[in-house]
Design an enzyme around this catalytic site. Structure first.
Site, PDB file in Angstrom:
ATOM      1  CE  LYS A 199      -6.880  -1.198   3.304  1.00 41.24           C
ATOM      2  NZ  LYS A 199      -5.356  -1.959   3.187  1.00 41.24           N
ATOM      3  CG  ASP A 232      -1.962  -1.558   0.745  1.00 41.41           C
ATOM      4  OD1 ASP A 232      -2.347  -2.154   0.232  1.00 41.41           O
ATOM      5  OD2 ASP A 232      -2.839  -0.798   1.700  1.00 41.41           O
ATOM      6  CE  LYS A 263      -5.087   2.243   2.678  1.00 37.10           C
ATOM      7  NZ  LYS A 263      -3.682   1.456   3.959  1.00 37.10           N
TER       8      LYS A 263
END
Length: 217
Positions: A184, A93, A155
């Site tokens: 996400k 991430d 995300k």
């Protein structure tokens, strides 16, 4: 009480606090195994332990890169990624260069993401936007650049800025990236109803530290 496995399978069980102890990380892995979470998401220093603790299970080890500001040089993000994967991370991430995005330096942002994706190889790359700092138009641009750079997910948030995931941001991201890229939702998701609302808006992964409360029925 039982675990809602349909939601558990979407959760990155997360502990990114700077004061996280080895015992807390061990508990995180135990909980992830017991409840069937998709991954544990930890800072890089904890990756080797998590990868060993989760070996032989379906739970993945995820870590963060350029976290939480996104302001590291690309070469540093690449080195972080390579090290993490070499030590057992299977999902990355990364925080994009937020200032460059806002300034309109789109080639810089795209190249930064693409370099990290290259370092990931076949492993999953999620790109963190910090949507609380962006306009809707900037969120759309971040989505487009992430897709062009080869990201697997977009995300919402680090959880360390001024706000977390919102329904509107998740829905916008899902519409923009389309069905082939994951979304996400992360930051401030603490209850089952929170998670269900994010999923209804288009989230295909949830980042949470309150994962047990979210999935207990």
């Amino acid at each position: 009480m039982t675990t809602d496995t349909s939601i558990a399978a979407l959760i990155d069980h997360t502990l990114l606090r700077p004061d996280a102890t080895p015992d807390q990380i061990a508990a995180l892995c135990d909980q992830a195994r017991a409840h069937g979470f998709k991954s544990v998401c930890v800072t890089a220093i904890h990756v080797p332990y998590c990868a060993a603790a989760l070996r032989g299970t379906q739970v993945l080890t995820c870590t963060v890169v350029g976290f939480p500001l996104g302001a590291s040089p690309t070469c540093v993000k690449v080195l972080e990624t390579e090290w993490a994967i070499a030590h057992g991370a299977r999902e990355i991430d990364m925080v994009l260069s937020v200032g460059d995005l806002i300034a309109g330096n789109h080639d810089t942002v795209r190249d930064d993401i693409a370099a990290v994706k290259k370092a990931c190889g076949d492993h999953c790359l999620k790109v963190i936007f910090e949507t609380c700092l962006l306009t809707p138009a900037q969120i759309e641009t971040a989505c487009r650049l992430s897709v062009e750079a080869g990201a697997d997910f977009v995300k919402t948030s680090t959880g360390f800025s001024s706000g977390g995931a919102t329904i509107d941001a998740v829905a916008l991201m899902a519409r923009t990236v389309g069905p082939d890229i994951g979304v996400k939702a992360s930051g401030g998701i603490a209850t089952r109803s929170d998670a269900l609302a994010m999923i209804a808006a288009g989230a295909t992964r949830i980042g949470a530290s309150k994962s047990i409360a979210i999935t207990t029925i």
